[in-house]
Each structure stands twice: as C-alpha cells, then as structure tokens.
Design an enzyme around this catalytic site. Structure first.
Site, PDB file in Angstrom:
ATOM      1  CG  HIS A 105      -4.070  -1.089  -1.038  1.00  0.00           C
ATOM      2  ND1 HIS A 105      -3.820  -1.241   0.312  1.00  0.00           N
ATOM      3  CD2 HIS A 105      -4.688  -2.230  -1.434  1.00  0.00           C
ATOM      4  CE1 HIS A 105      -4.272  -2.409   0.711  1.00  0.00           C
ATOM      5  NE2 HIS A 105      -4.789  -3.040  -0.330  1.00  0.00           N
ATOM      6  CB  SER A 148      -0.958  -0.036   1.193  1.00  0.00           C
ATOM      7  OG  SER A 148      -1.884   1.022   1.132  1.00  0.00           O
ATOM      8  CG  ASP A 172      -5.681  -5.533   2.556  1.00  0.00           C
ATOM      9  OD1 ASP A 172      -6.413  -6.507   2.834  1.00  0.00           O
ATOM     10  OD2 ASP A 172      -5.403  -5.188   1.389  1.00  0.00           O
TER      11      ASP A 172
END
Length: 357
Positions: free
Chosen positions: A200, A173, A293
């Site tokens: 992400h 991310s 996540d």
C-alpha cells in the site's frame, strides 16, 4: 491523539509550498503547526528542542537534505517523519525511499498543481496521513546488523509443506518499503521462485520504489503486467489501483474489482488467489501495516497447507496486519524483519535444493 491537537513541524525550502502546507494542515481542527523551517539542519535542531508529533519533511533542502535529516533525527530523537515529495522526478522518488530506509514511515505527494479535483484528493491524503502517522510509535534507529541464517526454527511439518513451494506472496503497508528492501536484499540473485508483492503506497510512488529496489537488491523488480508468467528471481509489484492475483494458467491477473478492506490493490486479493490456486505450493508473508488487510487470507493460506510468516511486533512500525493474522492463528512463523530472508532461504534450501550465493 483524542482530546488534543497533533503538533506538526513543516520542513520545506520553497516559501510558496511552505505556506500552502501550513494553510492545508491548519485547515484541519485536529492539527496544529508548531514549527516551520526551510532546511534539514533547522528541522533537526527544532526536533531536539520541541518534539513534534509528526515531521512533514521535504527531500531537497540546504545544509542537510531530507534523507540526512531523517537519518539523524531517527538516531537521536525519533519522531514519525512523513516525506512530502513531488513525484514528477523519478530520481527524487528514489531519494524518498532512501529516506524511508533511514526511518521515515510514509511518503505523500505534494498537493500542488494539477486539476482542482486532483489537488483536493492530494490535500485530503496529506491530512489523513499526518493524522494516522501521529499515532505510530517509532523507535531509535541504529545501523542494521547482519544476523545468522535460521537453520533450526522450522518444524518438520512446515518443512514438508515447503517441499513444493512455487511462489511467494508478500503484503505490506505502513513501514513496508524498508522491510521489503531488507528482505529482498537478503535473497540471492538466483532465488528459485518468483515473488509477488502488494505494498500500500501513495499513488505515483510505485515506479520510484521499483527503481530503488532494483538498485539496492539483487533481484529484478517490475511493476506487474497482465498475463505475465512470473519467473524465478523476479519480483512483481501490484500496480496502482489494481488488485493482483494468479490465474489458472499461471499468469498474473490484474483487475479493478471492488476494493477490499477499502484498498485496491489489496493483500487479501493476492493471498486468496494463492490459497485457491497454489495451496501448499505457495508461501505467504504479511508485514507491518495498519488495519487487517490480508490477515484472514494468510490464515486461509495456512489452512490450505502453505507456510506463512508474520512480522513480529518489535520490528513492525505498525503491527496491525500481522498482529491480526497472528491472533487468528494464521502465522506458521512470527519473525523480525531482518530474519525473514534467512527463513525463506532456509525453507527453500531444505525443500528445493537452493545453494545460497
């Protein structure tokens, strides 16, 4: 940042866009614009004198472009830099990722044009990104040094688990793109297993990231397509707004099932798919990023016999995702970003007979 405003410098050469960005930023009571400049040299000079909490940086500017300004700021007086770029031009997006390689920590699309709802979404993303990035602790960037391959950092148990590795899954991310570039550029062109990645990233930037990785690594990088059978030395990126996993037939599965951890694509979906479908024949890598996540699912991969790697805190822009995985006991190895490629090669050298090119 609780209790005080977030101080932002806007570096943008278009007068119209500059005015719009200032208006949007100051519409949020938590944000204060403390400087507005129209070229990269002025941005560098401003940061030297008045350290802002965040710099909102354009790419194409006179005197110094956004890439060079970012590079110099991160070497001399590091602050969180968010690249604010149009996504219509693929070449501009590649420049955006070069700036991220130089130390920028996020990229967003300029909230200009388009339908009203689209504009509102981009504006909201701008404000959210600035607020989140203001909390990131950045460090001075120096020229990246090459480290020796890891040869003795793996237990016999983890090497046995790596004997039949068929697929590598990576999740990232905030701060992820340059780490991915570091890892992929450290792998040989004949790397013997496919790599699936969930990164992400703001909508519209994925194609540019794929192009940048194709230009700067020896592997073939694609945005994943449904049903594709992953091939060795190929890298597959989860598309915007689709979870990615592996089906029973070995083909890539893309789905718009509900978001996980408020995200789609989610690293958790990919890692769970690998844990269930590949067990010890998969390898999981969890990189820098906010939140959690993929952390629980990395632990699930390890519990199924897979080798797992989490990025260490020192080399992470944000140690949220890998930090949670480490706390859960989900990481077989904890490594800095620039040792992960060598670790992958060492595991596959021992297990699959790979000769590094």
């Amino acid at each position: 940042m609780t209790g005080r405003k977030i101080n932002v410098l806007v570096a943008e050469d278009s007068t119209v866009t500059r005015l719009l960005l200032v208006h949007l930023l100051e519409s949020d009571p938590q944000i204060r614009v403390i400087g507005v400049v129209n070229d990269g040299q002025a941005a560098l000079d401003f940061v030297m004198e008045n350290k802002p909490d965040v710099v909102l940086m354009d790419i194409h500017m006179p005197r110094l472009d956004g890439f060079e300004a970012t590079r110099r700021i991160m070497e001399i007086q590091p602050v969180p830099i968010v690249i604010c770029s149009a996504t219509a031009n693929a070449k501009d997006i590649v420049f955006t990722f070069q700036a991220m390689e130089a130390g920028a920590i996020a990229c967003i699309e300029k909230p200009v044009g388009g339908e009203h709802g689209d504009f509102e979404a981009k504006a909201a993303q701008l404000l959210e990104t600035v607020k989140l990035m203001s909390e990131v602790k950045v460090v001075r960037r120096t020229a990246r040094s090459r480290l020796a391959p890891l040869r003795a950092a793996h237990s016999s148990g983890s090497l046995r688990a790596a004997m039949e590795i068929k697929l590598i899954g990576i999740g990232a991310s905030t701060g992820g793109p340059p780490v991915l570039q570091t890892i992929l550029s450290g792998l040989p062109q004949d790397f013997p297993v496919p790599v699936l990645i969930v990164q992400h990233i703001a909508r519209g930037f994925l194609a540019g990231m794929a192009e940048w990785l194709n230009q700067t690594t020896g592997l073939q990088v694609h945005i994943a397509s449904y049903g594709t059978t992953p091939r060795p030395s190929h890298v597959y990126l989860a598309p915007d707004d689709f979870h990615m996993g592996i089906g029973a037939d070995g083909g890539i599965v893309l789905t718009r099932e509900e978001p996980e951890n408020h995200l789609r694509p989610a690293v958790s979906f990919l890692f769970r798919s690998l844990a269930e479908g590949y067990g010890p024949k998969a390898l999981g890598v969890l990189l820098t990023g906010m939140g959690k996540d993929g952390a629980v699912e990395l632990k699930a991969m390890k519990d199924k016999g897979a080798v797992t790697i989490a990025q260490d805190q020192e080399s992470s822009v944000v140690h949220g995702m890998p930090g949670v995985a480490i706390a859960l006991g989900g990481a077989t190895h904890v490594l800095p970003a620039d040792k992960i490629a060598d670790a992958l090669i060492a595991l596959l050298n021992r297990s699959n007979g790979l000769a590094r090119s």
